[in-house]
Enzyme design. Structure first.
Site, PDB file in Angstrom:
ATOM      1  N   LYS A  87       0.827  -1.207   0.000  1.00 43.43           N
ATOM      2  CA  LYS A  87       0.000   0.000   0.000  1.00 43.43           C
ATOM      3  C   LYS A  87       0.863   1.260   0.000  1.00 43.43           C
ATOM      4  O   LYS A  87       0.461   2.290  -0.542  1.00 43.43           O
ATOM      5  CB  LYS A  87      -0.904  -0.030   1.227  1.00 43.43           C
ATOM      6  N   GLU A 182     -11.003   6.125   5.103  1.00 46.74           N
ATOM      7  CA  GLU A 182     -11.017   5.240   6.272  1.00 46.74           C
ATOM      8  C   GLU A 182     -11.595   5.890   7.531  1.00 46.74           C
ATOM      9  O   GLU A 182     -12.442   5.283   8.199  1.00 46.74           O
ATOM     10  CB  GLU A 182      -9.604   4.686   6.514  1.00 46.74           C
TER      11      GLU A 182
END
Lengths: 621, 176
Positions: A87, A182
């Protein structure tokens, strides 16, 4: 010719079957998948009962990549073929990730590539491999194909990182309903669970990224006031500092890749253990044992924790709220288990953070809740997420300066136009450099793309008026279009993304990843095209049932119905091209109906509001 | 939806400088509940594209309507006092001298041992001046006196810029 069934208004043509949607937390260290089943959102386990899938992919010279725990056990043996924390490399170039533990390929600029035994692998491909496993888990658990997914990204992800995430989903054959930030996902899970309204701060410190978001919750509306963070700051950095400390204690000069990996693994284990005890033994195979105390650990990571607090301070200022205005603080991400982090957060916000939510699963749960709404399972839901763009967008101007077009923390979607002119007689092309970041100088910002505007009609210098429109959609992704205003000529645009993959690169990867013969590819395309047609027909049918009589003239309605019947008949054919043309043409024909429906819906919403306000006035009397 | 309609019309509000913040926020939410792309994620691509356009337009309108200075600038632009016209105007010398004074004070702050009280003082002064100009602006717009209003807007823009610089300075000092 097949006849289309027209049902009574208000009644669906077929009993409504719930659609299958997933929420996916594609994390730096671990990934999760969740779904709403019989009304509540829950994370889905694998066959062995594990919720967390380690975000690790092992690439060997032969065979398909291995993902998760199977790959993790191979990490020390094959350190260069076992990709962890990919990521951190999404939408990044070699220049950005200097000092990586992997062998990197790709140019100095452009998406970085890992050199593995299976050849060059992009972070996008490795992420797609992880998504594949999670989607398969979803299919197995739900016993159905997946209609769409919501994938979470750090709020502080820039355009290139978001685009890379969307590319990975496309590669995995998933329909992305939304890229969800998120911290917003966590707020949704928290807010819907607690039912509390007010101002919430979400502090999200994961394996590789840090976000802080300030939100206002009000009866199902989640309004992000500001967000801040660092997309390259997380638990991995804590581990690296501990490993560097151990390296110094051992007086190691340059450890081999396998040993470097072993140091990091030991560092992570020591860090996790120190959340519960005051000191631990630091063990690496083949090296003497060390003792690491919590005090030493805290001394090492203190500067990083301080950075997160400064980012929190800036987010509060951008949101225009003081710490005393915050009603609750929500902790997200595994790294918030570190006692020093918890202490720093409660000291800064002046209150104990909420600890009753599992910081590992809250994001996936929030994503699943939104996925359920977006896929259309909850038409009466009051939930609305109003998110923002984390970093300013702008253009390079004379002297290497960045001119902002869209300020950070602007609510998305947003569209802003900027006018340009030519500086030479007869000039027909112009180049535009799009940037993202907060610095004044171009070098301090991230280059997103270079656009070449062509086909500008030749005019005297300064006479052309080229209007460039920047549009950021609800995924936080930028689109650019341009138009010459004096002549109305649409200027052509060549996009050269600085980091993302080109469209044909994705197509090539897709082809390579399919182990099917050409006819299987055809049948997959046909199935997708049929699904598009079926969804359009269903949508339109329910729209007609609701508003067809009031918003369309009889002739218009009949014309639409005729096209729908034609498409419904064509659905049975095996001809992809004909089906696609019929679908596109029906979609175009229905556009003004869609626009009228939206207009009618907002009129009704505002009228309802005016009446409600009159009622309130009446009550006040 | 007509993307050239006025923001006031979009929110179904009378064209007036005074607005009720609560009312504007409520209308904003009601509009987004219908138009936001999340509400159309299950729809076809055409519908989704419209939703992005409409929703962006509503966001732009809301940003303008809820911020008094932006709202005033918007109202003036509707009357022909656009950005070019505004920036070509002159403000009176007294105001400019006062501005230079404040700016000098601000620049000297970084050299002080205890800069915070001085910064606070500057920010308070900017706040008081802004409040006064804002009420001039409100009565100017109410009386449809666009000359007075334009001058007030211009001065408020100066003050806004100065305030941003002072706040930037404050955050540098705070963050060391």
């Amino acid at each position: 010719m097949a006849l289309l069934q027209i049902s009574e208004p208000g009644q669906a043509a077929a009993p409504h079957e719930g659609k299958h949607a997933l929420g996916i937390d594609l994390g730096t260290t671990n990934s999760l998948v969740a779904s709403v089943r019989s009304g509540s959102a829950e994370t889905l386990p694998d066959a062995a009962g594990n919720m967390l899938l380690p975000s690790v992919v092992y690439y060997s010279a032969q065979g398909v990549p291995q993902v998760g725990n199977a790959a993790l056990t191979l990490a020390s043996e094959y350190p260069l073929d076992t990709l962890q924390s990919v990521k951190r490399f999404m939408g990044r170039s070699r220049n950005d990730v200097a000092g990586s533990e992997y062998q990197l390929g790709g140019g100095e600029e452009g998406q970085v590539r890992f050199l593995t035994s299976a050849g060059e692998i992009t972070p996008v491909e490795a992420s797609a491999a992880i998504l594949n496993v999670l989607a398969e888990r979803g299919r197995n658990t739900l016993g159905a194909d997946i209609d769409g997914v919501v994938i979470t990204v750090p709020a502080y992800f820039d355009d290139a990182q978001r685009q890379a995430t969307k590319d990975a989903a496309q590669l995995a054959g998933l329909k992305v309903l939304r890229l969800l930030n998120e911290p917003t996902a966590a707020a949704v899970a928290y807010g819907l669970d607690s039912g509390d309204d007010g101002v919430v701060a979400v502090y999200d410190l994961g394996g590789g990224t840090f976000d802080v978001s300030i939100l206002r919750l009000d009866r199902g509306v989640f309004e992000v006031l500001a967000t801040g963070g660092d997309s390259a700051l997380g638990g991995d950095d804590f581990d690296a500092l501990i490993a560097a400390w151990a390296q110094q204690e051992y007086s190691l000069q340059e450890p081999e890749p396998a040993q470097a990996r072993a140091l990091l693994t030991a560092a992570r284990a020591a860090k996790q253990a120190l959340s519960d005890v005051e000191q631990v033994n630091f063990t690496v195979p083949g090296l003497p044992e060390l003792t690491l105390t919590r005090e030493v650990l805290e001394g090492l990571v203190q500067p990083l924790v301080k950075r997160t607090i400064l980012a929190s301070k800036r987010a509060l200022r951008d949101a225009g709220v003081a710490t005393t205005d915050i009603d609750s603080v929500v902790l997200v991400g595994g790294s918030t288990r570190v006692p020093l982090v918890r202490a720093a957060v409660s000291e800064f916000f002046g209150r104990e953070p909420l600890a009753d939510i599992d910081p590992d699963t809250v994001v996936a749960v929030g994503a699943a809740l939104q996925a359920d709404v977006l896929v259309g399972n909850k038409p009466d839901s009051d939930m609305l997420l109003l998110d923002v763009i984390p970093l300013s967008l702008g253009l390079e101007t004379m002297g290497g300066l960045m001119e902002r077009v869209i300020e950070r923390n602007t609510t998305i979607p947003v569209a802003k136009a900027q006018e340009f002119t030519t500086y030479k007689d007869g000039q027909t092309a112009m180049s535009i450099h799009v940037l993202q970041g907060e610095r004044e100088m171009v070098e301090g910002c991230r280059s997103l793309a270079r656009f070449e505007l062509r086909d500008i009609p030749p005019m005297a210098a300064g006479a052309a008026r080229i209007r460039v429109t920047f549009q950021v959609d609800a995924d936080g992704l930028l689109n650019v279009s341009a138009r010459e205003e004096t002549t109305g000529v649409e200027t052509g645009i060549t996009i050269k993304p600085s980091y993302g993959l080109e469209e044909d690169e994705i197509a090539e990867m897709l082809r390579a990843s399919w182990e099917f013969a050409a006819e299987d590819m055809q049948s997959r395309q046909l199935a997708e095209q049929r699904l598009d047609a079926r969804q359009l027909l269903e949508n339109l049918q329910s729209a007609l049932d609701q508003d067809g009589a009031t918003l369309l003239e009889t002739a218009e309605r009949e014309a639409l119905l005729a096209q729908m019947a034609a498409l419904a008949a064509g659905q049975e054919l095996d001809d992809i091209q004909t089906l696609k043309m019929a679908t596109d043409s029906l979609a175009r024909a229905s556009e003004s109906f869609a626009a009228r429906r939206m207009d009618a819906s907002i009129k009704q919403a505002l009228t309802g509001l005016s009446v409600a306000q009159l009622d309130q006035l009446g009550e006040a009397d | 939806m007509d993307l050239t309609q006025s923001y006031f019309a979009l929110f179904d509000l009378p064209v007036r400088f005074e607005v009720d913040d609560q009312n504007v926020a409520q209308r904003y939410r009601a509009l987004q509940k219908q138009l936001h792309p999340d509400r159309h994620a299950a729809g076809n691509p055409q519908e989704q594209r419209l939703a992005v356009q409409y929703s962006a337009f509503v966001n732009e309108a809301y940003e303008t309507l809820r911020n008094p200075l932006r709202r005033a600038i918007y109202m003036l632009a509707q009357q022909g006092y656009d950005r070019d016209v505004l920036s070509s105007r002159q403000v009176d010398g007294g105001f400019l001298i006062q501005q230079m004074d404040l700016r000098e004070k601000l620049e000297s702050v970084s050299g002080l041992v205890d800069p915070e009280p001085v910064l606070d003082h500057i920010l308070t002064e900017i706040g008081a001046d802004s409040a006064q100009l804002m009420s001039q602006l409100a009565s100017g717009l109410a009386a449809e006196d666009y000359e007075i209003s334009a001058t007030a807007v211009l001065k408020l823009q100066y003050l806004d810029k100065l305030r941003a610089e002072a706040e930037q300075m404050e955050s540098w000092l705070l963050e060391g």
